[in-house]
Structure formats: C-alpha cells, structure tokens
Design a protein around this motif. Structure first.
Motif, PDB file in Angstrom:
ATOM      1  N   MET A   1      31.437  40.045 -12.939  1.00  0.00           N
ATOM      2  CA  MET A   1      31.353  41.475 -13.154  1.00  0.00           C
ATOM      3  C   MET A   1      31.730  41.786 -14.602  1.00  0.00           C
ATOM      4  SD  MET A   1      33.315  44.387 -11.045  1.00  0.00           S
ATOM      5  CE  MET A   1      32.764  46.043 -11.193  1.00  0.00           C
ATOM      6  N   ALA A   2      30.994  42.687 -15.208  1.00  0.00           N
ATOM      7  CA  ALA A   2      31.213  43.038 -16.609  1.00  0.00           C
ATOM      8  C   ALA A   2      32.476  43.882 -16.763  1.00  0.00           C
ATOM      9  CB  ALA A   2      30.012  43.803 -17.153  1.00  0.00           C
ATOM     10  N   GLU A   3      33.214  43.594 -17.808  1.00  0.00           N
ATOM     11  CA  GLU A   3      34.366  44.406 -18.190  1.00  0.00           C
ATOM     12  C   GLU A   3      33.872  45.502 -19.117  1.00  0.00           C
ATOM     13  OE1 GLU A   3      37.472  44.390 -17.063  1.00  0.00           O
ATOM     14  OE2 GLU A   3      36.907  42.738 -15.751  1.00  0.00           O
ATOM     15  N   ASP A 114      30.255  40.478 -19.958  1.00  0.00           N
ATOM     16  CA  ASP A 114      30.501  39.612 -18.806  1.00  0.00           C
ATOM     17  C   ASP A 114      30.379  38.161 -19.242  1.00  0.00           C
ATOM     18  OD1 ASP A 114      30.901  38.552 -16.295  1.00  0.00           O
ATOM     19  OD2 ASP A 114      28.956  39.184 -15.497  1.00  0.00           O
ATOM     20  N   LYS A 124      39.524  38.613 -19.094  1.00  0.00           N
ATOM     21  CA  LYS A 124      38.259  39.278 -19.428  1.00  0.00           C
ATOM     22  C   LYS A 124      38.530  40.648 -20.058  1.00  0.00           C
ATOM     23  CE  LYS A 124      35.132  37.397 -15.946  1.00  0.00           C
ATOM     24  NZ  LYS A 124      34.255  37.767 -14.834  1.00  0.00           N
TER      25      LYS A 124
END
Length: 146
Positions: A1-3, A114, A124
């Motif tokens: 999952m993208a930060e 990500d 992250k």
C-alpha cells in the motif's frame, strides 16, 4: 500500500521561478543529492519533459525509475506518475506553487510512494516523509541561490 505524505515550504522567489527550477529535470543531479542521473526521454509540445528517467540513491542502492508528467494545471502545479521502476510500485506526486506575499511562493508537495521491497509501515512512512522534506529543502536552496 502506498504511503501518502504532504508538506510545504515558503520560497523567497516568485511562483514562475519555482516552477521553472522544478521542471528542469536534467539539472536535478546538480542540486538534488539523491538524484544521480536524470534523462528526458520524451518532451511535450512546449519542450517540457513529458517522460523522464531517473537513477537515484534508494535504500543504500541505486534505483532506476521513469515518471510521466502532467502539466494540465501548469504553471500553478504539475504532477507525475510512475511508468516503470526498480524497488517501487508507485511514485505519484504533485507540486503546487501559490504566491505568498509580494515575492514569495508557498510550494506544496504531495507524494504517494509504494516501495516494492518489504518494509515495516513506520519505515515506509518515515522514508516518504524524508523524501518530501528533503525535496522541498533542496528546491528552496536551489531557487534562492540564483
């Protein structure tokens, strides 16, 4: 999952100057410490980098990635998305340039990143925050020195 992270900084220069420095990708290695190489692969009708390949320091290694740029809101803002890359699944971002006083600019940077290498969530988030913070400080230094 993208930060997803966002930050902003005030630069003592007009928005147009900030925008011009930010889209001069081939000069990034001169002032952005983690960018080792930047090559414009494609240009748009106005000569701006539409697709740019980077080689950057990442997690103690060198990583290659290609970004596609969108100038539909230029010069007030521009954005990018990842086309391909090593060690990342996503790098999507936006720079915004808002006049602040007579000769200043409030520069905002939104980033969603990500990494494809396994990292704990807090690492992250910390990495994404450091990327944005460092990029804004380096942009400020470059714009204000000229």
């Amino acid at each position: 999952m993208a930060e997803q992270v966002s930050d902003r900084i005030r630069i003592d220069a007009p928005p147009q100057r900030c925008y011009e420095v930010a889209i001069d990708y081939e000069r990034y290695p001169d002032w952005a410490k983690d960018i080792k190489q930047a090559t414009v692969l494609e240009r748009d009708a106005e000569g701006r980098g539409a697709k740019v390949e980077y080689r950057a320091a990442a997690f103690g290694r060198s990583a290659r990635y290609v970004l596609q740029y969108d100038y539909s809101a230029a010069p007030a803002a521009f954005s990018w998305t990842l086309v391909e890359g090593e060690m990342v699944r996503a790098i999507d971002g936006t720079y915004r340039f808002d006049a602040d006083g007579d000769a200043g600019t409030r520069v905002s940077y939104d980033l969603a990143i990500d990494p494809s290498i396994p990292l704990p969530g807090f690492m992250k988030r910390r990495t994404a925050g450091m990327i944005v913070s460092t990029a804004l400080k380096e942009l400020k230094n470059e714009v204000e020195k000229t």
